[in-house]
Design a protein around this motif. Structure first.
Motif, short mmCIF file in Angstrom:
data_model
loop_
_atom_site.label_atom_id
_atom_site.label_comp_id
_atom_site.label_asym_id
_atom_site.label_seq_id
_atom_site.Cartn_x
_atom_site.Cartn_y
_atom_site.Cartn_z
N TRP A 167 -5.54 18.03 -2.28
CA TRP A 167 -4.18 18.10 -1.75
C TRP A 167 -4.04 17.23 -0.50
O TRP A 167 -3.08 16.46 -0.36
CB TRP A 167 -3.83 19.54 -1.44
N ALA A 168 -5.01 17.34 0.42
CA ALA A 168 -4.95 16.55 1.65
C ALA A 168 -5.05 15.06 1.37
O ALA A 168 -4.51 14.24 2.13
CB ALA A 168 -6.06 17.00 2.60
N MET A 169 -5.72 14.69 0.30
CA MET A 169 -5.86 13.28 -0.03
C MET A 169 -4.53 12.63 -0.38
O MET A 169 -4.40 11.41 -0.29
CB MET A 169 -6.86 13.09 -1.17
N TYR A 170 -3.55 13.44 -0.78
CA TYR A 170 -2.24 12.81 -1.03
C TYR A 170 -1.60 12.37 0.28
O TYR A 170 -0.96 11.31 0.35
CB TYR A 170 -1.30 13.73 -1.81
N ASP A 171 -1.75 13.19 1.32
CA ASP A 171 -1.29 12.75 2.64
C ASP A 171 -2.04 11.50 3.06
O ASP A 171 -1.47 10.58 3.68
CB ASP A 171 -1.50 13.87 3.67
N VAL B 239 -4.48 24.56 7.33
CA VAL B 239 -4.47 23.72 6.14
C VAL B 239 -3.41 22.62 6.25
O VAL B 239 -3.65 21.46 5.90
CB VAL B 239 -4.25 24.57 4.88
N SER B 240 -2.24 22.97 6.77
CA SER B 240 -1.21 21.96 6.99
C SER B 240 -1.70 20.89 7.96
O SER B 240 -1.49 19.69 7.76
CB SER B 240 0.08 22.61 7.53
N GLY B 241 -2.37 21.33 9.02
CA GLY B 241 -2.91 20.38 9.99
C GLY B 241 -3.94 19.46 9.37
O GLY B 241 -3.99 18.26 9.68
N TRP B 242 -4.76 20.00 8.46
CA TRP B 242 -5.72 19.16 7.76
C TRP B 242 -5.00 18.08 6.96
O TRP B 242 -5.42 16.92 6.95
CB TRP B 242 -6.57 20.02 6.82
N GLY B 243 -3.93 18.46 6.28
CA GLY B 243 -3.20 17.47 5.51
C GLY B 243 -2.65 16.36 6.37
O GLY B 243 -2.82 15.17 6.08
N TRP B 244 -2.00 16.73 7.48
CA TRP B 244 -1.44 15.72 8.36
C TRP B 244 -2.54 14.86 8.98
O TRP B 244 -2.39 13.64 9.12
CB TRP B 244 -0.60 16.36 9.46
N SER C 101 3.20 18.97 11.47
CA SER C 101 2.33 20.01 10.91
C SER C 101 2.96 21.39 11.09
O SER C 101 2.99 22.20 10.15
CB SER C 101 0.96 19.97 11.60
N ALA C 102 3.48 21.67 12.27
CA ALA C 102 4.08 22.98 12.54
C ALA C 102 5.31 23.21 11.67
O ALA C 102 5.51 24.30 11.12
CB ALA C 102 4.46 23.09 14.02
N GLY C 103 6.15 22.19 11.52
CA GLY C 103 7.36 22.34 10.72
C GLY C 103 7.06 22.63 9.27
O GLY C 103 7.70 23.48 8.64
N ARG C 104 6.06 21.96 8.70
CA ARG C 104 5.71 22.20 7.30
C ARG C 104 5.11 23.59 7.11
O ARG C 104 5.42 24.28 6.14
CB ARG C 104 4.75 21.13 6.80
N ALA C 105 4.26 24.01 8.06
CA ALA C 105 3.67 25.34 7.97
C ALA C 105 4.74 26.43 8.06
O ALA C 105 4.71 27.42 7.32
CB ALA C 105 2.62 25.53 9.06
N MET C 106 5.70 26.26 8.98
CA MET C 106 6.77 27.24 9.11
C MET C 106 7.60 27.32 7.84
O MET C 106 8.01 28.41 7.41
CB MET C 106 7.65 26.89 10.32
N THR C 107 7.84 26.18 7.22
CA THR C 107 8.59 26.17 5.97
C THR C 107 7.85 26.95 4.89
O THR C 107 8.44 27.75 4.15
CB THR C 107 8.83 24.73 5.50
N GLY C 108 6.53 26.73 4.79
CA GLY C 108 5.74 27.43 3.81
C GLY C 108 5.74 28.94 4.02
O GLY C 108 5.73 29.71 3.06
#
Length: 445
Positions: free
Chosen positions: A21-25, A154-159, A351-358
């Motif tokens: 998943w992170a590799m797509y970022d 996990v979101s932070g890892w992606g970013w 990262s924070a915005g995506r995590a909050m959305t999730g």
């Protein structure tokens, strides 16, 4: 992946899936770094538009058209993907579209006149539309992988992976640009090669995602595109039930508008206002990506500890400081400071915005709610850069006025964070799952 424990992942999720998943970022970040920020943006204004006063505005118009397309269509695409459990299938299609559109940009520097401007704008619309679809779809996988407590990590890892990918793409392009400049070759020679490098890296790296990331969702019901639109309308009609999510969308429109200014106009500002040359601009963006990766990685852990809303508010204060510094400095050294702070704030705020959305999205409507998040981010990407371009045009090319005006977007974002209650919002999102008692941890705040 050993830097976060298995407890950050949902039951049955393997770390290799998170890596995929992170590799797509990692894969798609080269597009924004090279095309939208560092190379093609500045070349469009200075090379294709020949430095005309309307150049920055034409660039923001092309981006705004693509964001408008995504804003109007992504929620329905997300709803369809949810109903058919087809996020991965759609992601493969839009990835191919962005890769091909990026590669096609290579022909525009070899053309001239109005046709070159029109073609460049058209290809930017196409490639950026597909890129934006992919960004939203990959975000919808996040809540399937991470627990509520581990969402930020996990979101932070992606970013962080994304910024590393962006640095790799930009580093390869910078090496070729320096090699070309040492031999006296013009930008019309090396810009096309940077587009091919970016497209190739995107396509190759994305293969890891499609190999390792499974589609965990299951089809919800036999449905057609009409039912997807009906579900989308139902989502908007249920806005009162998800009021914290809706406040987050409003906040996102404001602060992401400011972030979009930094992403789409940083190179143009650096070269036209501060006096950077292309190789210096690319180095600046490279360092900005290092800072952004550190911000995304570090804040991924910090936000799980101090709370997502508090972490996001801190980054918005940093963004306000960036606008003030960038508007006031006159030296390259001073602008380097602004760019470094912007990098840290960019990674952490996204990262924070995506995590909050999730956390605030209902589990059964993940792609659809991330489609609404994409709606908000694309609306922001229209409002921010287009207002910047309009202010620049109306003030006779004074980009300092435009950048200080951007700080108002971050101030508005701070104010719109105040009504959000993460624990309440998470409980509402999970109320149909019957899991409120063990799914609203103290970390969600």
């Amino acid at each position: 992946m050993a830097l976060f424990s298995q407890s950050a992942l949902r039951p049955g999720v393997r770390k290799r899936e998170v890596f995929g998943w992170a590799m797509y970022d990692f894969a798609n970040s080269g597009y924004t770094t090279v095309v939208i920020t560092a190379v093609f943006a500045a070349y469009f204004v200075g090379g294709i538009a020949k430095g005309a006063p309307w150049g920055p505005f034409a660039w923001t118009v092309a981006l705004s058209i693509s964001y408008a397309i995504v804003m109007l269509s992504m929620p329905a695409i997300g709803a369809w993907a949810d109903l058919h459990a087809a996020k991965k299938r759609v992601l493969a299609i839009v990835t191919a579209g962005c890769v091909l559109g990026t590669a096609a940009l290579a022909i525009t520097p070899r053309l001239g006149g109005p046709f070159a401007v029109a073609l460049a704008m058209g290809l930017v619309v196409v490639s950026n539309t597909f890129y934006s679809y992919g960004e939203s779809l990959t975000g919808a996988f996040l809540p399937e992988l991470a627990t509520a407590e581990g969402m930020g990590k996990v979101s932070g890892w992606g970013w962080a992976f994304g910024y590393i990918g962006g640095m790799l793409a930009l580093g390869l392009c910078l090496a070729y640009v320096l090699w070309s400049q040492a031999r006296g070759l013009p930008a019309a020679h090396f810009v096309p090669i940077t587009m091919l490098i970016t497209a190739g890296l995107y396509g190759v790296a994305a293969c890891a995602t499609f190999a390792l990331l499974p589609e965990r969702a299951r089809p919800q019901a036999a449905a057609d595109s009409r039912s997807a639109w009906q579900q989308l309308r139902d989502t908007f009609s249920q806005a009162r039930a998800y009021r914290d999510f809706m406040w987050l969308l409003a906040c996102t429109v404001c602060y992401q508008g400011g972030v979009a200014v930094a992403i789409t106009l940083a190179a143009i500002y650096a070269e036209q206002v501060i006096g950077f040359v292309p190789s210096e601009t690319m180095m600046l963006i490279f360092v900005l990506n290092i800072a952004a990766a550190l911000g995304a990685f570090g804040f991924g852990y910090l936000q799980d500890h101090i709370g997502h809303r508090r972490a996001l508010s801190g980054t918005l204060v940093a963004w306000i400081a960036v606008c003030v510094i960038a508007a006031s400095v006159t030296t390259k050294g001073g602008f380097w400071w602004a760019a470094s702070i912007a990098g840290l704030a960019m990674g952490s705020s996204q990262s924070a915005g995506r995590a909050m959305t999730g956390l605030l999205a209902p589990p059964r409507q993940l792609a659809e709610f991330f489609g609404l998040w994409s709606f908000a981010t694309r609306l922001a990407a229209i409002i921010g850069p287009l207002s910047y371009g309009a202010i620049t045009w109306m003030t006779g090319g004074n980009q300092r006025v435009a950048i200080i005006s951007t700080s108002a977007l971050f101030v508005a974002g701070l104010l719109l964070l105040l009504p959000i209650d993460m624990r309440r919002g998470r409980a509402v999102a999970l109320r149909e799952e019957g899991a409120q008692s063990d799914a609203v941890p103290l970390a969600v705040r």
